[in-house]
Design a protein around this motif. Structure first.
Motif, PDB file in Angstrom:
ATOM      1  N   GLY A 107       0.627  -1.261   0.302  1.00 26.50           N
ATOM      2  CA  GLY A 107      -0.525  -0.273   0.524  1.00 26.50           C
ATOM      3  C   GLY A 107       0.916   1.667  -0.130  1.00 26.50           C
ATOM      4  O   GLY A 107       0.043   2.074  -1.074  1.00 26.50           O
ATOM      5  N   HIS A 111       1.872   0.859  -4.617  1.00 26.09           N
ATOM      6  CA  HIS A 111       0.713   2.004  -4.778  1.00 26.09           C
ATOM      7  C   HIS A 111       0.866   3.242  -4.794  1.00 26.09           C
ATOM      8  O   HIS A 111       0.708   4.033  -6.168  1.00 26.09           O
ATOM      9  CB  HIS A 111      -0.638   1.615  -3.812  1.00 26.09           C
ATOM     10  CG  HIS A 111      -0.836   0.850  -3.932  1.00 26.09           C
ATOM     11  ND1 HIS A 111      -2.062   0.184  -3.182  1.00 26.09           N
ATOM     12  CD2 HIS A 111      -0.401  -0.536  -4.512  1.00 26.09           C
ATOM     13  CE1 HIS A 111      -1.928  -0.768  -3.192  1.00 26.09           C
ATOM     14  NE2 HIS A 111      -1.328  -1.224  -3.981  1.00 26.09           N
ATOM     15  N   LYS A 112       1.904   4.247  -3.989  1.00 26.82           N
ATOM     16  CA  LYS A 112       2.601   5.060  -3.371  1.00 26.82           C
ATOM     17  C   LYS A 112       3.551   5.221  -3.726  1.00 26.82           C
ATOM     18  O   LYS A 112       3.700   6.995  -4.179  1.00 26.82           O
ATOM     19  CB  LYS A 112       2.168   6.030  -2.579  1.00 26.82           C
ATOM     20  CG  LYS A 112       0.481   5.597  -1.308  1.00 26.82           C
ATOM     21  CD  LYS A 112      -0.426   6.728  -2.988  1.00 26.82           C
ATOM     22  CE  LYS A 112      -2.038   5.624  -2.947  1.00 26.82           C
ATOM     23  NZ  LYS A 112      -2.640   6.471  -4.119  1.00 26.82           N
ATOM     24  N   GLN A 118      -2.428   0.653  -8.631  1.00 26.40           N
ATOM     25  CA  GLN A 118      -3.060   1.699  -7.704  1.00 26.40           C
ATOM     26  C   GLN A 118      -4.381   0.486  -7.725  1.00 26.40           C
ATOM     27  O   GLN A 118      -3.747  -0.652  -8.003  1.00 26.40           O
ATOM     28  CB  GLN A 118      -4.272   2.756  -8.129  1.00 26.40           C
ATOM     29  CG  GLN A 118      -3.052   4.129  -8.555  1.00 26.40           C
ATOM     30  CD  GLN A 118      -2.747   4.501  -7.145  1.00 26.40           C
ATOM     31  OE1 GLN A 118      -3.790   4.048  -6.062  1.00 26.40           O
ATOM     32  NE2 GLN A 118      -1.144   5.043  -7.557  1.00 26.40           N
ATOM     33  N   THR A 126      -9.272   7.741  -2.453  1.00 24.60           N
ATOM     34  CA  THR A 126      -8.929   7.656  -1.003  1.00 24.60           C
ATOM     35  C   THR A 126      -9.578   6.687  -0.098  1.00 24.60           C
ATOM     36  O   THR A 126      -8.374   5.467   0.162  1.00 24.60           O
ATOM     37  CB  THR A 126      -9.013   8.879  -0.766  1.00 24.60           C
ATOM     38  OG1 THR A 126      -8.289   9.292  -1.300  1.00 24.60           O
ATOM     39  CG2 THR A 126      -8.827   9.485   0.098  1.00 24.60           C
ATOM     40  N   ASP A 129      -7.330   2.680  -0.690  1.00 20.07           N
ATOM     41  CA  ASP A 129      -6.609   3.476  -0.287  1.00 20.07           C
ATOM     42  C   ASP A 129      -6.082   3.618   1.801  1.00 20.07           C
ATOM     43  O   ASP A 129      -5.130   2.646   1.950  1.00 20.07           O
ATOM     44  CB  ASP A 129      -5.703   4.931  -0.241  1.00 20.07           C
ATOM     45  CG  ASP A 129      -4.558   4.647  -1.427  1.00 20.07           C
ATOM     46  OD1 ASP A 129      -4.831   3.560  -2.483  1.00 20.07           O
ATOM     47  OD2 ASP A 129      -4.212   5.953  -2.805  1.00 20.07           O
ATOM     48  N   TRP A 130      -6.612   3.659   2.407  1.00 23.10           N
ATOM     49  CA  TRP A 130      -7.068   3.905   3.689  1.00 23.10           C
ATOM     50  C   TRP A 130      -7.190   2.547   3.946  1.00 23.10           C
ATOM     51  O   TRP A 130      -6.926   2.083   4.948  1.00 23.10           O
ATOM     52  CB  TRP A 130      -8.311   4.826   4.329  1.00 23.10           C
ATOM     53  CG  TRP A 130      -7.960   6.523   4.024  1.00 23.10           C
ATOM     54  CD1 TRP A 130      -8.131   7.831   3.022  1.00 23.10           C
ATOM     55  CD2 TRP A 130      -7.062   7.161   5.445  1.00 23.10           C
ATOM     56  NE1 TRP A 130      -7.284   8.813   3.331  1.00 23.10           N
ATOM     57  CE2 TRP A 130      -7.046   7.890   5.233  1.00 23.10           C
ATOM     58  CE3 TRP A 130      -6.242   5.918   6.331  1.00 23.10           C
ATOM     59  CZ2 TRP A 130      -5.441   8.459   6.127  1.00 23.10           C
ATOM     60  CZ3 TRP A 130      -5.420   7.233   6.980  1.00 23.10           C
ATOM     61  CH2 TRP A 130      -5.234   8.184   6.823  1.00 23.10           C
ATOM     62  N   TRP A 132      -7.006  -0.697   3.029  1.00 23.52           N
ATOM     63  CA  TRP A 132      -6.345  -1.816   2.185  1.00 23.52           C
ATOM     64  C   TRP A 132      -4.747  -0.951   3.574  1.00 23.52           C
ATOM     65  O   TRP A 132      -4.485  -1.469   4.259  1.00 23.52           O
ATOM     66  CB  TRP A 132      -5.201  -0.987   1.133  1.00 23.52           C
ATOM     67  CG  TRP A 132      -4.140  -2.247   0.593  1.00 23.52           C
ATOM     68  CD1 TRP A 132      -3.161  -2.018   0.290  1.00 23.52           C
ATOM     69  CD2 TRP A 132      -4.788  -3.341   0.428  1.00 23.52           C
ATOM     70  NE1 TRP A 132      -2.650  -3.110   0.105  1.00 23.52           N
ATOM     71  CE2 TRP A 132      -3.306  -3.685  -0.246  1.00 23.52           C
ATOM     72  CE3 TRP A 132      -5.780  -3.956  -0.106  1.00 23.52           C
ATOM     73  CZ2 TRP A 132      -2.947  -4.918  -0.592  1.00 23.52           C
ATOM     74  CZ3 TRP A 132      -5.693  -5.168  -0.471  1.00 23.52           C
ATOM     75  CH2 TRP A 132      -4.613  -6.023  -1.245  1.00 23.52           C
ATOM     76  N   ASN A 133      -4.490   0.209   3.360  1.00 19.35           N
ATOM     77  CA  ASN A 133      -2.985   0.861   5.027  1.00 19.35           C
ATOM     78  C   ASN A 133      -3.597  -0.052   6.371  1.00 19.35           C
ATOM     79  O   ASN A 133      -3.210  -0.349   6.928  1.00 19.35           O
ATOM     80  CB  ASN A 133      -3.107   2.190   4.308  1.00 19.35           C
ATOM     81  CG  ASN A 133      -2.239   2.088   2.937  1.00 19.35           C
ATOM     82  OD1 ASN A 133      -1.330   0.882   2.295  1.00 19.35           O
ATOM     83  ND2 ASN A 133      -2.319   2.639   2.965  1.00 19.35           N
TER      84      ASN A 133
END
Length: 158
Positions: A107, A111-112, A118, A126, A129-130, A132-133
């Motif tokens: 993540g 990803h970033k 992505q 968003t 991502d939240w 996942w992380n």
């Protein structure tokens, strides 16, 4: 002398049990990512910044790596069991640490930082991502807590 050999043979290996669990955990999370998000949902490939052929190749390489890690992890796990050196509590903690570490690494780094892919495309990523992380962080924290508890209780705790 025989008593020393028996004791040495039955000495648990908490650190190795933790590491073996972590290898298996990382491989399992890679397999979940590969199978669910790459193959079933078609949300992304491991490397999406090139052609479809390269994306498919990158998925194949990820799948190969995860399978090799699973085989290596289970061979090492079987070796610990054969020698009666497995610390189950440490192995469980390692499993969760591996699951969380892979997910959080994917993540944040994939990803970033590297932008290899992505989670999804064409939507606001968003919330994905939240989710996942934070899921990866939760697994990592539970694994860390179990590791501390296993260390306090000793290597033979089931």
């Amino acid at each position: 002398m025989d008593e020393q050999r028996t004791h040495a043979r039955r000495a648990t290996e908490p650190r190795r049990s933790l590491a073996v669990g972590a290898v298996i955990g990382a491989a399992v999370m890679a397999a979940i990512d590969e199978i669910v998000f790459h193959q079933i949902l078609h949300w992304h490939h491991f490397y999406d910044r090139s052609s479809d052929g390269v994306a498919l190749l990158s998925d194949g390489l990820l799948h190969t790596a995860e399978l090799l890690a699973l085989v290596a992890g289970f061979v090492l796990f079987a070796d610990l069991r054969r020698r009666d050196a497995l610390s189950p509590a440490h192995a469980r903690a390692g499993l969760l640490l591996g699951l969380g570490a892979f997910q959080l690494f994917d993540g944040i780094v994939d990803h970033k930082l590297l932008r290899l892919h992505q989670i999804r495309y064409g939507v606001d990523v968003t919330p994905y991502d939240w989710a996942w992380n934070l899921a990866g962080l939760a697994l990592l924290l539970v694994g860390a807590a179990l590791s501390v508890r296993a260390a306090r209780r000793g290597p033979r705790t089931p």
